[in-house]
Design a protein around this motif. Sequence first.
Motif, PDB file in Angstrom:
ATOM      1  N   ASP A  42       0.774  -1.239   0.037  1.00 40.45           N
ATOM      2  CA  ASP A  42      -0.042   0.009  -0.055  1.00 40.45           C
ATOM      3  C   ASP A  42       0.790   1.336  -0.272  1.00 40.45           C
ATOM      4  OD1 ASP A  42       1.193  -0.072   2.396  1.00 40.45           O
ATOM      5  OD2 ASP A  42      -0.846   0.272   3.692  1.00 40.45           O
ATOM      6  N   VAL A 120      -7.034  -9.607   8.171  1.00 39.88           N
ATOM      7  CA  VAL A 120      -7.900  -9.697   7.070  1.00 39.88           C
ATOM      8  C   VAL A 120      -8.174 -11.102   6.257  1.00 39.88           C
ATOM      9  CG1 VAL A 120      -8.596  -8.637   4.945  1.00 39.88           C
ATOM     10  CG2 VAL A 120      -7.165  -7.176   6.675  1.00 39.88           C
ATOM     11  N   HIS A 122     -10.181 -12.273   3.930  1.00 36.47           N
ATOM     12  CA  HIS A 122     -10.310 -12.103   2.365  1.00 36.47           C
ATOM     13  C   HIS A 122      -9.675 -11.036   1.822  1.00 36.47           C
ATOM     14  CE1 HIS A 122     -12.873 -15.648   3.020  1.00 36.47           C
ATOM     15  NE2 HIS A 122     -13.637 -15.125   3.747  1.00 36.47           N
ATOM     16  N   LYS A 123      -8.599 -10.904   1.289  1.00 38.10           N
ATOM     17  CA  LYS A 123      -7.885  -9.817   1.029  1.00 38.10           C
ATOM     18  C   LYS A 123      -8.000  -9.290  -0.639  1.00 38.10           C
ATOM     19  CE  LYS A 123      -3.984 -10.456   4.136  1.00 38.10           C
ATOM     20  NZ  LYS A 123      -4.381 -11.748   4.587  1.00 38.10           N
ATOM     21  N   THR A 124      -8.079  -8.216  -0.628  1.00 36.24           N
ATOM     22  CA  THR A 124      -8.092  -7.488  -2.107  1.00 36.24           C
ATOM     23  C   THR A 124      -6.444  -7.181  -2.126  1.00 36.24           C
ATOM     24  OG1 THR A 124      -8.291  -5.350  -1.501  1.00 36.24           O
ATOM     25  CG2 THR A 124     -10.407  -6.719  -1.957  1.00 36.24           C
ATOM     26  N   LYS A 126      -5.408  -4.236  -1.941  1.00 32.16           N
ATOM     27  CA  LYS A 126      -5.072  -3.163  -1.017  1.00 32.16           C
ATOM     28  C   LYS A 126      -5.004  -3.491   0.144  1.00 32.16           C
ATOM     29  CE  LYS A 126      -6.642   0.289  -4.529  1.00 32.16           C
ATOM     30  NZ  LYS A 126      -7.538   1.223  -4.923  1.00 32.16           N
ATOM     31  N   ASP A 127      -5.511  -4.545   0.596  1.00 33.04           N
ATOM     32  CA  ASP A 127      -5.818  -4.921   1.970  1.00 33.04           C
ATOM     33  C   ASP A 127      -4.412  -5.130   2.673  1.00 33.04           C
ATOM     34  OD1 ASP A 127      -8.482  -4.844   2.280  1.00 33.04           O
ATOM     35  OD2 ASP A 127      -8.633  -6.704   1.628  1.00 33.04           O
ATOM     36  N   ASP A 129      -2.302  -6.379   6.512  1.00 30.33           N
ATOM     37  CA  ASP A 129      -2.173  -6.689   7.799  1.00 30.33           C
ATOM     38  C   ASP A 129      -0.824  -7.135   8.102  1.00 30.33           C
ATOM     39  OD1 ASP A 129      -2.139  -9.284   6.850  1.00 30.33           O
ATOM     40  OD2 ASP A 129      -4.231  -9.656   7.030  1.00 30.33           O
ATOM     41  N   THR A 132       0.602  -9.681   5.326  1.00 37.56           N
ATOM     42  CA  THR A 132       0.955  -9.135   4.201  1.00 37.56           C
ATOM     43  C   THR A 132       2.181  -8.434   4.292  1.00 37.56           C
ATOM     44  OG1 THR A 132      -0.367  -7.151   4.406  1.00 37.56           O
ATOM     45  CG2 THR A 132      -1.448  -8.927   3.427  1.00 37.56           C
TER      46      THR A 132
END
Length: 618
Positions: A42, A120, A122-124, A126-127, A129, A132
């Motif tokens: 991000d 998170v 179910h990630k997109t 852009k998600d 945590d 990631t």
Amino acid sequence: MKKYMQFIFLLLMVFSFGQNKPDNTFIKENYTKKEVYIPMRDGVKLFTSIYIPKDISASHKLPFLMQRTCYSVAPYGPDAYRNGLGPNQYLMKDGYIFVYQDVRGRYMSEGVFTNMTPQVAHKTKKDVDESTDTYDTIEWLLKNIPNNNKKVGQYGTSYPGFYTAAGILSDHPALVASSPQAPISDFWNDDFLHNGKFMLGYFRTFPVFGIQKTKPEKEGWYMDTFIKPTSEDGLKFYREMGTLKDGYEKYYKNNFFMTEIMNHPNYDDYWQKRSILPHLKNVKHAVMTVGGWFDAEDLSGPLNIYKTIEKTSPKAKNTIVMGPFSHGAWARETGKAFHNDIYFGDSIATYYQKNLETKFFNHYLKGDTKSDAGIPEAVMFDTGSKEWREFAQYPPKNAQKVSFYLTDGTLKNKAENNFTEYYSDPNKPVLSSDNLKDFNGFTPRNYMSEDQRFAEGRPDVVTFTTDALTEDITFGGELMAKLNIASTSTDADFAVKLIDVYPEDFVPKEKKDGVIYGNYHQMVRSEIMPARFRNSREKPEALVPNQKTAVNFKLQDVMHTFKKGHKIQIQISSTWFPLFAVNPQKFMANPNFATEEDYTKAFIKIFGDSSLEVDVLK
């Protein structure tokens, strides 16, 4: 005040540094240090210190061993070297690329800090945590640090233990070994809360976790907000503070984390999404979870993480190690290993570091990841017989459920139709210790094995004790308190202590001056449960006055042999101050904001069909 703040800062650094030596000459001579900002998906950049062995080469490729922390990767500066690398001195000399990273919003990293970053599911793209961030860090390291062997391990103690557990969920193919140590698994049962009950003994820690920084920081920007001790009598502070509401309004109204705790008294979405346990599924690499039987901060975390992975991830090489340690003490060799007054043996931390931790990482990061490291499934220290024990599964296969019933001041093998009654006054709470200096501590530590004679005999403490044992008995596994109670009021807490009562003529192998070991009442395990959560953590319920009611809850696991000649004792009370905030004993929508006017005295009964259910090893 300055000396006190320096002490707190050094205490926090222990959990980030691991085992430190006072001389960093070896590190300077053998490692090159790099400081970089690693970009996350991000765009947020995380400050990272990398220590690269000077003998690394195309013909001598080495793995990464990484720690992510909210407690600082200090010292900062390319020429400023740490005094220790990795979780122990043996791994420091075995050839690893050591990586340290400030997590989001902490010290030199960008971003905003949140406590127990929600995972998170179910990630997109852009998600983000902690998983990631771990993945993105590993990707960058593999691509930008030459001559690595494409294997990564991670470790961390306390909060870094949580970041390690969350990092497991990155599912990066290069991540082959993880060791969460004293990890937080669910804030409802670790550190600040026990079964949702606020741990007042943590009150002084909130500056660390509840003040956002506004710019890059190399030192603790929160240091000047610590509450300075004003007396050696630490109880004086808590008595003068008043209620939890009073303390919050006086000291922490601008502390975002304390405000979150105060405003979320039940297990709502705020707490639920901060549990890592529901996400620990399909783990495929090697995990060695480590904890201490006398860890006053994070005892449930390692037990729950190990058990969850065991249930959900049959492909994981899953190991648990539990020693006779306080929080993180396995990282520091003390020679003769004591917890509080109790001696457990010599060089116990060294045994763990050499035979378990070093073996684990060396095997998976430098050997064959598909084969087993040769470490037993469960390596558990028996805190009664004072020896390491190894098991092929945990709880052990030969454990048998046995119930000890609480009746007529004794522990019996069958229920009886009677009750024991005590009087509980929130204005005059049962103390959690008779060591008044300890109440000035940053976090509680000694109470986990402390002598409990000071509480026995109070009118607001009920005690159930066996006769002297005629043979050894080993509790090895889970403990469940099954209380049947009745109160004249509408709410109550129940603090249950499991105690090993020593013989009158007991003489320890090693002792501390001034301690009376004959008839010592050593606490083995304890836990507290608000009756309001007996049926649901999400939807609390009031007690019906004078109605018999079941209050069942887990005490954390134990591995303890009660020796022949000793006695087993259970103590129960409804206050445990100042370790835990006082329950007003009147049902309220949010008891965190109770005033002294809400405090309600009560008569409480413990019925004779109440029991402690234990796993006994046969």
